[in-house]
Scaffold this active site. Structure first.
Site, PDB file in Angstrom:
ATOM      1  N   CYS A 207       0.829  -1.204   0.000  1.00 60.39           N
ATOM      2  CA  CYS A 207       0.000   0.000   0.000  1.00 60.39           C
ATOM      3  C   CYS A 207       0.863   1.254   0.000  1.00 60.39           C
ATOM      4  O   CYS A 207       0.482   2.287  -0.558  1.00 60.39           O
ATOM      5  CB  CYS A 207      -0.938   0.000   1.202  1.00 60.39           C
ATOM      6  SG  CYS A 207      -0.092  -0.113   2.787  1.00 60.39           S
ATOM      7  N   HIS A 454      -0.993   1.203   7.455  1.00 60.34           N
ATOM      8  CA  HIS A 454      -1.569   1.236   6.118  1.00 60.34           C
ATOM      9  C   HIS A 454      -1.383   2.631   5.532  1.00 60.34           C
ATOM     10  O   HIS A 454      -1.466   3.630   6.244  1.00 60.34           O
ATOM     11  CB  HIS A 454      -3.061   0.892   6.206  1.00 60.34           C
ATOM     12  CG  HIS A 454      -3.732   0.809   4.870  1.00 60.34           C
ATOM     13  ND1 HIS A 454      -3.300  -0.038   3.877  1.00 60.34           N
ATOM     14  CD2 HIS A 454      -4.802   1.478   4.367  1.00 60.34           C
ATOM     15  CE1 HIS A 454      -4.076   0.117   2.820  1.00 60.34           C
ATOM     16  NE2 HIS A 454      -4.987   1.025   3.093  1.00 60.34           N
TER      17      HIS A 454
END
Length: 1163
Positions: A207, A454
């Site tokens: 990510c 993330h």
């Protein structure tokens, strides 16, 4: 036990995937089944109702005796939903404890159910609670993903080690904190339809890369430059970074669904392990920019990276009292701005150009002017059109000796004016005709903590008021508040859950905050936000990608229509003859290599036979089909011919009736009889008495096995009756003596038994589809010596070789032996990513045979100096422990890792034979000199039966001592506390040097070696054990004197004023009746602390972690109990002050995490 609490809704989100199956496909965790976009966007769009939270504690007794792969907790209820914890005590195919939160009643919930939860899972440290391991994440649970959590929660070695504190009395304590919100269903969300943009698929932990790639893609000038990088139609995207990036950008521009980054990461030279390794966005940005800058050299787009991102600043030192100034111009592609202590971007720039005074002891040496008072600072010469600001959200905390994330509130403006206050950031020689007014283009966000998290990005591609959130696969429209204010960080207050009660508002830290900002200069935005269309894309690239898209669409249609068709695979004698002895040795055929037909399920089988007739030229009336069946011994043989009734059925119905495994394929053997004129004839009638047998012939001289044909025999007949026919099939003389064997099975071991020629086939239990292998009978004189003289030994040999695709290693398909050897790739342990050489070996090679071959390859005379290490298939790294000398029997034992087999081994060349080395103990010893402020690491290698006294004697030959007759002692330090002084007679083999070094110091006889351990031994693993010299005052202890521990400490403001030790602990002699004021004088002298700093120190007596502050007049010795009283080992004199000293070179941070591994692009 369930205890209701209201935990903070931390949004740290490690990139992991739950165990939809027990098999991990591409590494320690599954890859692209689902991305984090669903989870995070669910959180973004959650319903207004407030979270319902609770904490569940699970005490697992007899933990080490759990003999199950999965273990579930009791069910607990949060938010009206049933939950439970799922653990894999031995790891979910990894060397880590795997732990997940599971929806307990998922199997009975209605279709389309969904729920969102933010949760944390913890393994409690039952000795020191502050060392408990806690990980947080959030997820939208549904039928496809009913459990979620951490495949690699903590190393099994740490968990099962009783001295670590996680396993106490064979009991493990696990905690779960769950906060539930009801959510909307987003499974049908279409990013392209809703926003006009598509996302990027997450490969496991990519990510961080996705957010950067989306940011770069949405800088059109950069995208156009990438399109104009020269590539050709012969380039392979997996080997060409420019072509892979062009392909990725094209798909982002024209695809309707999310795009994979696998081609790009392959072009980087990354493997699956790299895709599961989270890295730093800034580091990747710099490495990628440098790589592209290099690839653009000599092309029409050379210099694009510099034109877009390069700025310059000037470092200067200017003397105050003399006319002397030193300057140095430097370039930058991004700027790192401090977050801690800064309110906003402007405050960070103020700090960046802040003037430092060089005066006093820190004067500047100005060449011929000597030492001078001076000013030191940085000013900017020019800023780039695209300004990339890296916010320093991660810093090293010296007091805690670890990396921490700075979640402080930090504001950034929509428009950034770097000409403010009359150009205060600019150097005098800067070009002030350029207006440095910037507008915000992108905000890259990190959600989580220092141990992982993330990444996603807020971008406004056209600099309009509309923002978009690019979160892996999902793209959503967002307003300005979400993109700016909500990414400032800081704290947020949850609304009261019971407004009628006088409860205190609950505040929690916002773990999602901006990490990187991209600004575009107003005067350059028309050039940078330019139009990019198909004419900017090379013709060969458009053709290639359009073809890929068409093929993808064909596959989609094929898949959509798959339920209307079935696959029929037809094996014939030609297939058996071609494959046996070349591609396969056991059974009869590899069905993946035979002719297959895609047939509509409604087609009658008789009509299908006409298709076969056209394909093979065999008339329908001469075709007979046999159904294959899988036997209980896992072999696969023709079982029976199709009946006339079955041949009249549709093929789909026939497949379902004949296929118990519900496979989409129908596998058949086509029996065709050939007449004397070599033309097909009608198959013979078959009765229950007739048996169809298949025959293989073995030649021990050539070590060759081949298929020679099939025969029908009567079950009542004997093999003697067909010997002449078998000789004819083999090309032997009619009276050649032959031996017969039945091939029974080959997994898990080979079973090939001698067949009695005088016993009937029925009594030998021979049936349809059985395989008879035969060979010439060995001569009676036995002069011929073969490696594998008979069929069973040859098949056993073949079974112990791993068949590899010849093409993979440059093999020759025309050579029947080209694919038979196990090719083992050897890598130097110092370069674990690079293959050094390969050897062809057998799985049954012994340990000695393997190391001898390696030694020969390396030109080494003594194979015993080779040490091998096995490969971890999941981490793609060497295993922590090497293979012991003759510690395994065969090569196959070296290559196995859980249920997977590797073809990689690592080697070392030792300076002494391995058996001798294994009898020695290696220790790292840190020596502290009594008068010098330095630490020197020494490697000591002694026999395992040696004692600590032997180590000390060896050290005396290596270190500089204050006096020749001085004595040394060894101590163990754990988290800045002294836990043990090693007695001289202790065996060194009991010292686990994998986790610590040793500290040695000069000592007097009276305090040299206490007979007891000063602290509990359950905490040794994280210790540091040192060697150093002891002050002279300890050499003359009086009867009333005491030797006490003195430790540095501070109070952690983030953990309720909890005491945190740091620095080097030491012993101190205190005398009866001595006051604190007198002791402070000696401590200041010992530590050489300046008066100004020492005046700020506080002194406290600490017992069991609780400080009791002392006054100068206090008698210190009265506070300390006798050493034989329980609890005395936790008493010490504490020095409270700020830790400003840098860590010593040997104190390498042990808490490194996967994302700290450097980013490398290899191609």
């Amino acid at each position: 036990m369930t205890m209701m609490t209201q935990p903070p809704l931390d949004q740290e989100d490690e990139e992991m995937l739950v165990p939809h199956s027990d098999v991990v496909v591409e590494g320690p965790q599954p890859m692209e089944a689902v991305t984090k976009a669903e989870a995070n966007n669910a959180a973004d769009n959650q319903a207004a109702d407030e979270p319902q939270s609770s904490k569940f504690t699970w005490t697992i007794e007899n933990f080490s005796r759990l003999n199950v792969k999965k273990h579930y907790s009791d069910i607990f209820v949060v938010g009206g939903y049933k939950w439970r914890i799922l653990i894999f005590p031995k790891g979910n195919n990894v060397d880590y404890l795997s732990m997940y939160l599971d929806v307990a009643d998922s199997a009975t919930l209605p279709y389309g159910w969904s729920r969102y939860a933010a949760f944390s899972l913890s393994v409690v440290n039952q000795v020191h609670h502050k060392y408990s391991i806690r990980k947080e994440t959030q997820h939208q649970f549904n039928a496809r993903e009913s459990d979620w959590g951490f495949t690699s929660f903590m190393p099994l070695g740490d968990l099962y080690d009783p001295s670590r504190g996680y396993l106490v009395n064979d009991t493990v304590v696990v905690e779960a904190e769950v906060a539930v919100r009801r959510v909307m269903d987003y499974w049908s969300y279409d990013s392209k339809k809703e926003t006009g943009y598509v996302g990027l698929k997450n490969q496991g932990a990519t990510c961080y890369m996705n957010s950067l790639l989306q940011t770069l893609y949405h800088i059109p000038y950069f995208r156009k430059a990438v399109y104009h990088m020269p590539t050709t139609e012969n380039d392979n995207p997996s080997n060409s970074i420019p072509l892979a990036l062009q392909s990725l950008f094209y798909k982002l521009q024209y695809n309707d669904t999310s795009v994979s980054t696998k081609e790009l990461t392959k072009s980087f030279g990354w493997d699956t392990y790299d895709s599961f390794m989270q890295h730093d966005v800034q580091e990747l940005n710099r490495v990628l920019s440098e790589k592209l800058e290099d690839k653009m050299k000599g092309t029409v787009v050379e210099g694009t990276i510099q034109q877009l991102f390069e700025g310059h600043h000037m470092n200067y030192i200017e003397c105050v009292n003399v006319d002397y100034k030193s300057t140095r111009k430097e370039s930058f592609y991004d700027l790192q701005l401090d977050v801690k202590g800064c309110q906003d971007v402007y405050a960070s720039f103020d700090k960046y150009v802040e003037v430092e005074r060089l005066e006093g002891d820190n004067k500047y040496h100005a060449d011929e002017h000597g030492l001078q008072d001076a000013k030191k600072g940085v000013l900017f010469l020019d800023f780039p059109p695209v300004l990339q600001l890296q916010l320093k959200r991660f810093e090293y905390d010296f007091m805690r000796d670890t990396m921490v994330k700075i979640n402080d509130r930090y504001e950034f403006p929509l428009q950034l004016d770097l000409d403010r206050e009359n150009g205060k950031y600019l150097a005098p020689e800067a070009d002030r005709s350029v207006r440095n007014l910037y507008t915000l283009h992108s905000v890259l966000v990190h959600s989580g903590g220092v141990h992982g998290g993330h990444y996603y990005a807020f971008i406004r591609p056209t600099l309009s008021d509309q923002w978009f959130k690019f979160d892996d696969e999902r793209v959503t429209k967002e307003d300005m508040k979400r993109a700016l204010e909500e990414q400032y960080g800081g704290e947020e207050e949850l609304p009261q859950t019971n407004p009628g009660f006088n409860n205190t508002p609950f505040k929690f830290t916002k773990y999602s905050n901006a990490y990187m900002l991209v600004y575009i200069r107003e005067s350059d935005k028309d050039k940078i936000i330019c139009n990019v269309d198909e004419k900017d894309i090379a013709e060969h690239l458009r053709t290639r990608l359009k073809k890929e898209q068409e093929e993808k669409e064909d596959k989609r249609r094929y898949k959509a229509q798959a339920h209307l068709y079935t696959i029929i695979k037809i094996a014939r004698d030609d297939d058996l003859a071609e494959q046996i002895g070349r591609d396969i040795y056991f059974d009869l055929v590899d069905h993946d290599k035979v002719r297959s037909f895609r047939i509509q399920k409604q087609m009658p089988f008789n009509v299908f036979k006409e298709e076969v007739a056209k394909e093979f030229g065999i008339p329908v009336q001469f075709q007979r089909y046999w159904i294959w069946a899988k036997r209980q011994n896992h072999t696969y043989r023709p079982n029976r011919p199709l009946t006339a009734l079955e041949e009249a059925q549709p093929v789909g119905q026939l497949r379902e009736a004949s296929n118990k495994m519900h496979n989409a394929e129908l596998k058949l053997f086509l029996e065709v009889e050939i007449g004397l004129d070599l033309r097909p004839i009608a198959p013979p009638a078959k009765t229950k008495e007739d048996i169809l047998l298949f025959f293989k012939l073995y030649d021990p001289e050539k070590e060759e096995l081949r298929y020679v044909g099939r025969l029908f025999v009567k079950s009542s007949s004997k093999p003697l009756e067909i010997l002449s026919k078998l000789n004819e099939m083999a090309g032997f003389a009619p009276d050649e003596e032959i031996e017969l064997f039945e091939e029974i099975k080959f997994e898990p071991c080979v079973m090939c038994e001698h067949l009695d020629k005088r016993t009937s086939f029925r009594l030998s239990q021979i049936e349809d589809g059985d395989i008879i292998c035969y060979q010439k009978a060995p001569p009676i004189d036995g002069e011929e010596q073969y490696r594998y003289p008979d069929i069973p030994s040859f098949l056993e040999y073949v079974h112990n070789r791993q068949v590899l695709l010849g093409a993979q290693h440059g093999g020759d398909f025309g050579n029947p032996y080209a694919m038979e050897w196990l090719v083992v790739h050897f890598r130097s342990l110092e370069k674990p990513k690079e293959d050094d050489f390969s050897l062809e070996l057998s799985k049954i090679n012994t340990y000695d045979e393997v190391v001898e071959r390696v030694a020969q390859r390396l030109g080494l005379d003594d194979p015993s100096k080779i040490r091998l290490t096995s490969h971890n298939c999941y981490s793609q790294q060497p295993k922590p422990q090497p293979i012991k000398y003759r510690g395994v029997d065969h090569l196959s034992d070296m290559l196995i890792h859980y249920n997977q087999t590797s073809d990689i081994l690592y080697y070392e060349v030792l300076d002494i034979p391995l058996p001798e080395l294994q009898g020695l103990k290696n220790l790292k010893v840190a020596f502290h000199h009594a008068t010098k402020d330095e630490v020197v690491i020494h490697n000591i290698r002694l026999p395992k039966q040696s004692t600590v006294g032997d180590v000390i004697n060896e050290l005396k030959t290596k270190v500089e001592l204050s006096r020749p007759d001085v004595e040394l002692r060894l101590l163990e330090v754990f988290y800045h506390k002294i836990y043990k002084i090693f007695p001289p007679n202790e065996k060194i083999e009991n010292i686990n040097d994998q986790y610590w070094t040793l500290r040695a110091e000069e000592a007097s006889s009276s305090v040299l070696f206490p007979t007891v351990c000063l602290f509990p031994l359950t905490l040794l693993q994280l210790s540091v054990i040192f060697l150093s010299q002891i002050p002279e005052e300890e050499k003359h202890l009086g009867p009333q004197d005491r030797l006490i521990h003195v430790y540095h400490f501070t109070k952690d403001t983030n953990q309720n004023q909890q005491v945190q030790n740091f620095g080097e602990p030491f012993f101190l002699v205190i005398h009866e009746g001595e006051t604190l004021a007198e002791i402070k004088v000696r401590i200041q002298t010992k530590l050489r602390v300046p008066d100004e700093d020492f005046s700020k120190w506080k002194f406290a007596f600490l017992s069991l972690g609780r400080p009791e502050y002392l006054q100068d007049s206090d008698i210190v010795s009265s506070r300390f109990q006798r050493r034989d009283v329980y609890g005395a080992w936790e008493q010490y004199l504490g020095l409270e002050h700020t830790d400003t000293t840098p860590k010593r070179a040997y104190t390498a941070n042990q808490n490194r995490h996967t994302f700290e591994k450097p980013v490398k692009i290899y191609n």
